[in-house]
Design a protein around this motif. Structure first.
Motif, PDB file in Angstrom:
ATOM      1  N   SER A  30      34.120  27.205  31.043  1.00  0.00           N
ATOM      2  CA  SER A  30      33.637  26.906  29.685  1.00  0.00           C
ATOM      3  C   SER A  30      32.672  27.973  29.192  1.00  0.00           C
ATOM      4  O   SER A  30      32.704  28.381  28.023  1.00  0.00           O
ATOM      5  N   ALA A  31      31.808  28.456  30.094  1.00  0.00           N
ATOM      6  CA  ALA A  31      30.846  29.492  29.721  1.00  0.00           C
ATOM      7  C   ALA A  31      31.556  30.802  29.406  1.00  0.00           C
ATOM      8  O   ALA A  31      31.141  31.541  28.495  1.00  0.00           O
ATOM      9  N   LEU A  32      32.641  31.105  30.135  1.00  0.00           N
ATOM     10  CA  LEU A  32      33.420  32.310  29.848  1.00  0.00           C
ATOM     11  C   LEU A  32      34.003  32.261  28.437  1.00  0.00           C
ATOM     12  O   LEU A  32      33.944  33.237  27.684  1.00  0.00           O
ATOM     13  N   ILE A  33      34.588  31.127  28.111  1.00  0.00           N
ATOM     14  CA  ILE A  33      35.204  30.968  26.785  1.00  0.00           C
ATOM     15  C   ILE A  33      34.143  31.039  25.685  1.00  0.00           C
ATOM     16  O   ILE A  33      34.350  31.675  24.635  1.00  0.00           O
ATOM     17  N   ALA A  34      33.004  30.418  25.928  1.00  0.00           N
ATOM     18  CA  ALA A  34      31.922  30.439  24.936  1.00  0.00           C
ATOM     19  C   ALA A  34      31.392  31.853  24.741  1.00  0.00           C
ATOM     20  O   ALA A  34      31.117  32.288  23.606  1.00  0.00           O
ATOM     21  N   HIS A  35      31.236  32.585  25.831  1.00  0.00           N
ATOM     22  CA  HIS A  35      30.732  33.959  25.753  1.00  0.00           C
ATOM     23  C   HIS A  35      31.725  34.840  25.008  1.00  0.00           C
ATOM     24  O   HIS A  35      31.337  35.695  24.196  1.00  0.00           O
ATOM     25  N   PHE A  79      38.431  39.681  31.125  1.00  0.00           N
ATOM     26  CA  PHE A  79      37.471  39.672  32.224  1.00  0.00           C
ATOM     27  C   PHE A  79      37.649  40.926  33.067  1.00  0.00           C
ATOM     28  O   PHE A  79      38.754  41.326  33.400  1.00  0.00           O
ATOM     29  N   LEU A  80      36.529  41.582  33.407  1.00  0.00           N
ATOM     30  CA  LEU A  80      36.573  42.826  34.174  1.00  0.00           C
ATOM     31  C   LEU A  80      36.423  42.541  35.657  1.00  0.00           C
ATOM     32  O   LEU A  80      35.468  41.896  36.085  1.00  0.00           O
ATOM     33  N   PHE A  81      37.372  43.063  36.433  1.00  0.00           N
ATOM     34  CA  PHE A  81      37.326  42.890  37.882  1.00  0.00           C
ATOM     35  C   PHE A  81      36.720  44.114  38.547  1.00  0.00           C
ATOM     36  O   PHE A  81      36.487  45.151  37.926  1.00  0.00           O
ATOM     37  N   HIS A  82      36.509  44.010  39.859  1.00  0.00           N
ATOM     38  CA  HIS A  82      35.895  45.091  40.628  1.00  0.00           C
ATOM     39  C   HIS A  82      36.829  46.272  40.847  1.00  0.00           C
ATOM     40  O   HIS A  82      38.024  46.112  41.071  1.00  0.00           O
ATOM     41  N   SER A  83      36.252  47.451  40.848  1.00  0.00           N
ATOM     42  CA  SER A  83      36.909  48.638  41.360  1.00  0.00           C
ATOM     43  C   SER A  83      36.352  48.882  42.772  1.00  0.00           C
ATOM     44  O   SER A  83      35.440  48.187  43.215  1.00  0.00           O
ATOM     45  N   PHE A  84      36.889  49.877  43.483  1.00  0.00           N
ATOM     46  CA  PHE A  84      36.353  50.217  44.792  1.00  0.00           C
ATOM     47  C   PHE A  84      34.877  50.565  44.693  1.00  0.00           C
ATOM     48  O   PHE A  84      34.066  50.185  45.531  1.00  0.00           O
TER      49      PHE A  84
END
Length: 237
Positions: A30-35, A79-84
């Motif tokens: 819910s916080a992701l969608i709100a942001h 949403f941004l995921f990790h790189s090495f």
């Protein structure tokens, strides 16, 4: 028909897609969608409880602990995921070193695959250690920590399997010689067959190097062989 679940926060009510099973994602969804609605992206800054949950999500993704549907949905949201690089800088050094030492104790080597399925973070962390050392961007204190545990700075997984199989045999043999007698020529008399095979292989690498057919990377590996000067055909033959 897709089943949905309603999740509630103090400021918003959001429908949770039925394919989301990750407890962390369920808590922060819910916080992701709100942001995203307010700022145009779901990447909540770290300095909050939900921001820390986002950090956990990135680690879960790198550890292959999010489903394909969850990952795809988060990607579509932006949403941004990790790189090495992110893995190295965000993971705790002591925690990762502890994991690496456990790996060494189990497998008797530091040559962990770059994409190590049981712990992808660990494989990425080791890859970045070597990369940063090669670029002179690793702090001396951490180089010293790794040297103290005998870390292998050169990855033997970068070259072809045939070369590296023979290289490992030669390195193991010559290391044993250096630790016992300190002179490959002395031990060769006792283990004629093994010494002859390794000598012929080293000689083949020298000839390939002189003809320009041995890469600088492989030449670098050869330079690490203990007790011999592989470029000099008379030094230990």
């Amino acid at each position: 028909t897709t089943t949905t679940t309603t999740t509630t926060t103090a400021s918003t009510i959001e429908i949770l897609p039925s394919f989301i099973t990750s407890p962390v994602l369920s808590q922060v969804y819910s916080a992701l969608i709100a942001h995203k609605a307010e700022y145009g992206n779901p990447n909540i800054p770290l300095g909050s409880t939900n921001g820390k949950k986002c950090k956990t999500l990135r680690r879960l993704h790198f550890q292959n602990k999010l489903s394909d549907e969850e990952t795809r949905h988060l990607t579509e949201l932006g949403f941004l995921f990790h790189s090495f690089e992110d893995v190295y800088y965000e993971c705790d050094f002591d925690e990762m070193l502890g994991k690496l030492l456990d790996y060494r104790d189990e497998f008797r080597t530091y040559q962990i695959p770059k994409k190590y399925e049981p712990d992808p973070e660990l494989g990425a962390w080791v890859t970045m250690l070597r990369r940063l050392r090669g670029k002179d961007e690793l702090p001396p204190s951490r180089i010293e920590r790794m040297d103290d545990v005998g870390f292998e700075w050169i990855s033997t997984r970068k070259c072809g399997s045939s070369f590296m199989a023979n290289y490992r045999d030669a390195a193991t043999y010559l290391t044993g010689v250096a630790e016992t007698e300190g002179d490959a020529r002395e031990l060769s008399k006792e283990e004629e067959e093994e010494f002859s095979r390794i000598r012929k292989w080293v000689e083949a690498q020298r000839c390939a190097y002189e003809k320009g057919n041995l890469s600088e990377q492989r030449a670098g590996y050869m330079d690490e062989l203990p007790g011999i000067d592989w470029r000099n055909p008379t030094s230990w033959a």
